[in-house]
Write a protein that holds these residues in place. Structure first.
Motif, PDB file in Angstrom:
ATOM      1  N   ARG A   3       1.823  26.482  14.466  1.00  0.00           N
ATOM      2  CA  ARG A   3       1.145  27.126  15.604  1.00  0.00           C
ATOM      3  C   ARG A   3      -0.131  26.382  15.988  1.00  0.00           C
ATOM      4  O   ARG A   3      -0.485  26.287  17.160  1.00  0.00           O
ATOM      5  N   THR A   4      -0.822  25.845  14.988  1.00  0.00           N
ATOM      6  CA  THR A   4      -2.071  25.130  15.266  1.00  0.00           C
ATOM      7  C   THR A   4      -1.837  23.823  16.019  1.00  0.00           C
ATOM      8  O   THR A   4      -2.768  23.272  16.625  1.00  0.00           O
ATOM      9  N   ASP A   5      -0.602  23.307  15.992  1.00  0.00           N
ATOM     10  CA  ASP A   5      -0.299  22.034  16.649  1.00  0.00           C
ATOM     11  C   ASP A   5       0.496  22.187  17.940  1.00  0.00           C
ATOM     12  O   ASP A   5       0.680  21.213  18.665  1.00  0.00           O
ATOM     13  N   ALA A   6       0.975  23.404  18.218  1.00  0.00           N
ATOM     14  CA  ALA A   6       1.901  23.594  19.334  1.00  0.00           C
ATOM     15  C   ALA A   6       1.286  23.187  20.669  1.00  0.00           C
ATOM     16  O   ALA A   6       1.936  22.523  21.496  1.00  0.00           O
ATOM     17  N   GLU A   7       0.037  23.562  20.911  1.00  0.00           N
ATOM     18  CA  GLU A   7      -0.593  23.233  22.193  1.00  0.00           C
ATOM     19  C   GLU A   7      -0.727  21.720  22.356  1.00  0.00           C
ATOM     20  O   GLU A   7      -0.489  21.178  23.444  1.00  0.00           O
ATOM     21  N   ARG A   8      -1.100  21.029  21.268  1.00  0.00           N
ATOM     22  CA  ARG A   8      -1.264  19.580  21.342  1.00  0.00           C
ATOM     23  C   ARG A   8       0.065  18.901  21.664  1.00  0.00           C
ATOM     24  O   ARG A   8       0.130  17.996  22.505  1.00  0.00           O
ATOM     25  N   TYR A   9       1.144  19.347  21.027  1.00  0.00           N
ATOM     26  CA  TYR A   9       2.453  18.747  21.312  1.00  0.00           C
ATOM     27  C   TYR A   9       2.903  19.059  22.734  1.00  0.00           C
ATOM     28  O   TYR A   9       3.581  18.250  23.382  1.00  0.00           O
ATOM     29  N   SER A  10       2.546  20.228  23.237  1.00  0.00           N
ATOM     30  CA  SER A  10       2.905  20.572  24.620  1.00  0.00           C
ATOM     31  C   SER A  10       2.249  19.616  25.603  1.00  0.00           C
ATOM     32  O   SER A  10       2.855  19.230  26.615  1.00  0.00           O
ATOM     33  N   ARG A  11       1.009  19.218  25.318  1.00  0.00           N
ATOM     34  CA  ARG A  11       0.315  18.255  26.189  1.00  0.00           C
ATOM     35  C   ARG A  11       0.923  16.862  26.050  1.00  0.00           C
ATOM     36  O   ARG A  11       1.071  16.134  27.034  1.00  0.00           O
ATOM     37  N   MET A  12       1.262  16.490  24.818  1.00  0.00           N
ATOM     38  CA  MET A  12       1.794  15.150  24.571  1.00  0.00           C
ATOM     39  C   MET A  12       3.211  14.992  25.110  1.00  0.00           C
ATOM     40  O   MET A  12       3.593  13.899  25.544  1.00  0.00           O
ATOM     41  N   LEU A  13       3.990  16.069  25.055  1.00  0.00           N
ATOM     42  CA  LEU A  13       5.411  16.009  25.413  1.00  0.00           C
ATOM     43  C   LEU A  13       5.719  17.050  26.484  1.00  0.00           C
ATOM     44  O   LEU A  13       6.361  18.063  26.226  1.00  0.00           O
ATOM     45  N   PRO A  14       5.258  16.823  27.712  1.00  0.00           N
ATOM     46  CA  PRO A  14       5.394  17.847  28.757  1.00  0.00           C
ATOM     47  C   PRO A  14       6.846  18.181  29.103  1.00  0.00           C
ATOM     48  O   PRO A  14       7.124  19.265  29.611  1.00  0.00           O
ATOM     49  N   ARG A  15       7.789  17.258  28.818  1.00  0.00           N
ATOM     50  CA  ARG A  15       9.189  17.525  29.148  1.00  0.00           C
ATOM     51  C   ARG A  15       9.969  18.125  27.979  1.00  0.00           C
ATOM     52  O   ARG A  15      11.155  18.414  28.106  1.00  0.00           O
ATOM     53  N   ALA A  16       9.304  18.308  26.844  1.00  0.00           N
ATOM     54  CA  ALA A  16       9.978  18.877  25.679  1.00  0.00           C
ATOM     55  C   ALA A  16       9.727  20.380  25.600  1.00  0.00           C
ATOM     56  O   ALA A  16       8.718  20.891  26.103  1.00  0.00           O
ATOM     57  N   GLU A  17      10.639  21.077  24.962  1.00  0.00           N
ATOM     58  CA  GLU A  17      10.439  22.488  24.640  1.00  0.00           C
ATOM     59  C   GLU A  17       9.743  22.555  23.281  1.00  0.00           C
ATOM     60  O   GLU A  17      10.311  22.166  22.263  1.00  0.00           O
TER      61      GLU A  17
END
Length: 340
Positions: A9-23
């Motif tokens: 959960r602590t990393d989810a926002e960062r991955y969302s920014r890095m991978l905008p086309r990923a779920e």
């Protein structure tokens, strides 16, 4: 190819920014602790893979679900739990040895970061070579670049080095990294120089108790700094501002720290163990793990400016051959083979 990334959960926002086309799917809060995470990997992760319709489940760190409901690929980063067992505590060694053996049996494809790691898995564990894919790590040429004089000066000022030269180490303080012998070798190499360069050992604290003993042996007139973690933006200035980046490891699955130093235009001194020659080739200097040999080779390199310039240029050129795009292509091909 659609991609779903499961993250803490602590990393989810960062991955969302890095991978905008990923779920990006946040795992339950309880899995922040390792025992719960390992248990959830065996039960909750397969269910989640089913919910998102995964055709392949990739586990990026040695372990994988035993019953995933779809083909599994797994990354085995190194075989040093078998080749260098004395550098791990018993609990960690036992766990990762078991995890690697299980992954080799269960996974449809196994991804490794070097031919040396592939060869060790085949030699030691009788792994099937036809299911192992070598995907070299890459280096971000934007994040790791030849620094400007301003970037170098900023790091020197933060470390309190002024205009003094220094030898750099960047990495975890694990026994396998051989930091105590680096400290002893550096001390012997520079102790009688008129303007001895400092040694800066940066990175996480780790669990090598011998480091403190080596530090206690350093003569009072020499300067050894242990700043801990550095800001990511300061790494090019730190590595690129060093006279030498020293990494006398007992062995690596890949050796990303020497590649990052090469990309920063820094002459590197390392060992010819496992994958390190695959990465460094003829573009780095080599020594052994022994402190006396480190002292001799480090001193020779410090006193040979032309060789440092030659290695710096050769390392920078070689670093361009290692790209994350190439690594991604190997991963995608492995996933397609697993799905088929």
């Amino acid at each position: 190819m659609d991609l779903a990334v499961v993250a803490l959960r602590t990393d989810a926002e960062r991955y969302s920014r890095m991978l905008p086309r990923a779920e990006v799917v946040a795992a339950p809060a309880a899995v922040a602790h390792r025992p719960a995470r390992l248990a959830w990997e065996q039960t909750g992760l397969p269910l989640l893979a089913q919910q998102v319709g995964a055709k392949v489940l990739h586990s990026p760190f040695y372990t994988c679900p035993l019953r995933a409901g779809c083909p599994v690929t797994v990354t085995v980063h190194d075989a040093t739990f078998f080749t260098e067992p004395e550098h791990y505590d018993k609990t960690r060694r036992t766990f990762f040895r078991s995890a690697i053996k299980t992954s080799l049996r269960r996974a449809s494809r196994v991804i490794v970061p070097s031919k040396a790691t592939r060869d060790e898995l085949i030699r030691l564990l009788d792994a099937d070579p036809t299911v192992i894919d070598v995907a070299y790590h890459g280096v971000d040429q934007t994040a790791f670049h030849v620094p400007t004089e301003e970037e170098k000066a900023r790091v020197r000022a933060r470390l309190g080095l002024g205009d003094s030269g220094y030898v750099a180490f960047l990495g975890a303080k694990e026994p396998r990294k051989n930091v105590p012998n680096l400290i002893r070798g550096w001390s012997r190499a520079v102790t009688d120089l008129p303007d001895p360069p400092a040694l800066v050992v940066a990175g996480g604290q780790g669990h090598d108790d011998d480091i403190d003993r080596a530090v206690a042996e350093v003569p009072a007139h020499l300067r050894l700094l242990r700043p801990g973690y550095l800001r990511y933006a300061d790494l090019p200035g730190f590595l690129g501002g060093a006279l030498v980046a020293a990494y006398p490891s007992y062995g690596e699955g890949f050796g990303l720290p020497i590649l990052e130093a090469m990309a920063c235009g820094t002459p590197v001194l390392t060992t010819p163990r496992l994958s390190l020659p695959e990465v460094g080739g003829d573009a780095v200097g080599y020594t052994t793990e022994d402190p006396d040999r480190i002292a001799t080779d480090l001193r020779d390199l410090l006193q040979d400016e032309q060789r440092r310039i030659t290695l710096a240029k050769a390392g920078f050129d070689r670093a361009k051959e290692f790209t994350w795009d190439s690594s991604a292509e190997v991963h995608i091909a492995a996933w397609r083979r697993a799905a088929e």
